[in-house]
Scaffold this motif. Structure first.
Motif, PDB file in Angstrom:
ATOM      1  N   THR A   2      55.650  40.174  78.959  1.00  0.00           N
ATOM      2  CA  THR A   2      54.263  39.826  78.588  1.00  0.00           C
ATOM      3  C   THR A   2      53.813  40.835  77.877  1.00  0.00           C
ATOM      4  OG1 THR A   2      53.092  41.228  80.543  1.00  0.00           O
ATOM      5  CG2 THR A   2      54.147  38.995  81.356  1.00  0.00           C
ATOM      6  N   GLY A   3      52.598  40.383  77.355  1.00  0.00           N
ATOM      7  CA  GLY A   3      51.700  41.325  76.456  1.00  0.00           C
ATOM      8  C   GLY A   3      51.332  42.673  76.851  1.00  0.00           C
ATOM      9  N   ALA A   4      51.803  42.729  78.287  1.00  0.00           N
ATOM     10  CA  ALA A   4      51.743  44.205  78.661  1.00  0.00           C
ATOM     11  C   ALA A   4      52.831  45.179  77.864  1.00  0.00           C
ATOM     12  CB  ALA A   4      51.937  44.266  80.177  1.00  0.00           C
ATOM     13  N   ALA A   5      53.793  44.798  77.861  1.00  0.00           N
ATOM     14  CA  ALA A   5      54.517  45.464  76.911  1.00  0.00           C
ATOM     15  C   ALA A   5      54.034  46.086  75.508  1.00  0.00           C
ATOM     16  CB  ALA A   5      56.215  44.712  76.595  1.00  0.00           C
ATOM     17  N   LEU A   6      53.274  45.579  75.147  1.00  0.00           N
ATOM     18  CA  LEU A   6      52.561  45.983  73.842  1.00  0.00           C
ATOM     19  C   LEU A   6      51.903  47.015  74.001  1.00  0.00           C
ATOM     20  CD1 LEU A   6      51.987  45.864  70.781  1.00  0.00           C
ATOM     21  CD2 LEU A   6      50.190  44.193  71.321  1.00  0.00           C
ATOM     22  N   GLY A 126      59.857  47.744  65.198  1.00  0.00           N
ATOM     23  CA  GLY A 126      59.853  46.252  65.232  1.00  0.00           C
ATOM     24  C   GLY A 126      61.032  45.828  66.117  1.00  0.00           C
ATOM     25  N   ALA A 127      62.307  46.631  65.926  1.00  0.00           N
ATOM     26  CA  ALA A 127      63.470  46.437  66.675  1.00  0.00           C
ATOM     27  C   ALA A 127      63.239  46.536  68.351  1.00  0.00           C
ATOM     28  CB  ALA A 127      64.662  47.125  66.509  1.00  0.00           C
ATOM     29  N   THR A 128      62.347  47.467  68.676  1.00  0.00           N
ATOM     30  CA  THR A 128      62.091  47.797  70.045  1.00  0.00           C
ATOM     31  C   THR A 128      61.101  46.678  70.354  1.00  0.00           C
ATOM     32  OG1 THR A 128      62.092  50.189  69.576  1.00  0.00           O
ATOM     33  CG2 THR A 128      60.746  49.326  71.455  1.00  0.00           C
ATOM     34  N   ALA A 129      59.898  46.201  69.666  1.00  0.00           N
ATOM     35  CA  ALA A 129      59.080  45.120  70.169  1.00  0.00           C
ATOM     36  C   ALA A 129      59.923  44.048  70.457  1.00  0.00           C
ATOM     37  CB  ALA A 129      58.145  45.008  68.923  1.00  0.00           C
ATOM     38  N   ARG A 130      60.961  43.548  69.346  1.00  0.00           N
ATOM     39  CA  ARG A 130      61.851  42.376  69.742  1.00  0.00           C
ATOM     40  C   ARG A 130      62.491  42.491  71.038  1.00  0.00           C
ATOM     41  NH1 ARG A 130      64.023  38.338  66.874  1.00  0.00           N
ATOM     42  NH2 ARG A 130      66.027  37.552  67.443  1.00  0.00           N
ATOM     43  N   ASP A 138      52.688  41.065  66.894  1.00  0.00           N
ATOM     44  CA  ASP A 138      52.608  42.397  68.010  1.00  0.00           C
ATOM     45  C   ASP A 138      52.951  43.672  67.287  1.00  0.00           C
ATOM     46  OD1 ASP A 138      51.397  40.981  70.017  1.00  0.00           O
ATOM     47  OD2 ASP A 138      53.384  40.391  70.752  1.00  0.00           O
ATOM     48  N   ALA A 139      54.368  43.988  66.780  1.00  0.00           N
ATOM     49  CA  ALA A 139      54.903  44.798  66.180  1.00  0.00           C
ATOM     50  C   ALA A 139      54.166  45.126  65.023  1.00  0.00           C
ATOM     51  CB  ALA A 139      56.249  44.493  65.796  1.00  0.00           C
TER      52      ALA A 139
END
Length: 224
Positions: A2-6, A126-130, A138-139
């Motif tokens: 979910t967006g909580a990861a952001l 970016g790789a982490t966000a993916r 988000d990234a």
């Protein structure tokens, strides 16, 4: 995810090493370019629309699944100052270490093995966000926000500014952060057709100059 990861990824308490870097703020304070809340705002806005835009484009492209090593080469080409490049790779190594512990992934493990000397921080972001299930936008938002939040937070320590003033500044430029993130994501969407040349390459020569000066100082509070 979910967006909580952001929220986890963008949290200043995430152990990605950013607390040790000022994003050029220490050198700007030393040169008196930044000395109060107004000059801090000008610095953060300038950094957001130059280095921040470039970083957001790289992060969005990596989150979209483009080859991170190709993007790392593009980041090198967009980072002419050796001291700034070295700082970006140090931050990338630390972020990758934290990301692999938080979101274990074969892709992140492969990235760590492929370039032991480190990958530029926005590409790792970016790789982490993916890996965390986040979208390219988000990234890009995370990278754009970091480009202003890091210096603003450092200025509180360096100038003794009221933390409320620094937080208010970040709130005032939130719309600009979103604009930069959207522009960067749009550019990243063209990489498949046009290559990495589609990504932003906004220059900030003064950031490069003060980055080199800062690296040469023998006494400093921040690594960069």
């Amino acid at each position: 995810m979910t967006g909580a990861a952001l929220l986890v990824l963008a949290d200043g308490r995430f152990p990605a090493g950013g607390y040790a870097h000022s994003g050029g703020m220490e050198a700007a304070v030393a040169s008196r370019s930044v000395h109060d809340a107004a000059s801090l705002a000008a610095f953060c806005r300038g950094r957001l629309h130059t280095a921040g835009l470039t970083a957001a484009g790289l992060a969005a492209a990596a989150a979209a699944g483009h080859d991170p090593l190709m993007l790392d080469g593009a980041a090198d080409a967009r980072t002419p100052a050796p001291a700034v490049r070295a700082a970006a790779r140090r931050l990338g190594r630390q972020l990758l270490r934290a990301a692999r512990a938080t979101w274990p992934s074969p892709d992140l493990d492969l990235l760590a093995r492929s370039r032991p000397q480190g990958v530029h921080q926005p590409v790792v972001l970016g790789a982490t966000a993916r890996t965390a299930g986040l979208a390219p936008l988000d990234a890009a938002r995370c990278a754009a926000y970091e480009s202003a939040a890091g210096p603003a937070t450092a200025a509180v320590r360096l100038l003794g500014l009221d933390p409320l003033d620094a937080t208010a500044l970040l709130a005032r430029i939130a719309g600009e952060v979103d604009d930069v993130a959207r522009a960067a994501t749009d550019a990243a969407s063209r990489v498949t057709a046009d290559g990495v040349g589609a990504l932003p390459a906004a220059s900030a020569p003064l950031l490069d100059i003060i980055g080199e000066r800062h690296a040469a100082r023998t006494v400093r509070l921040f690594a960069s």
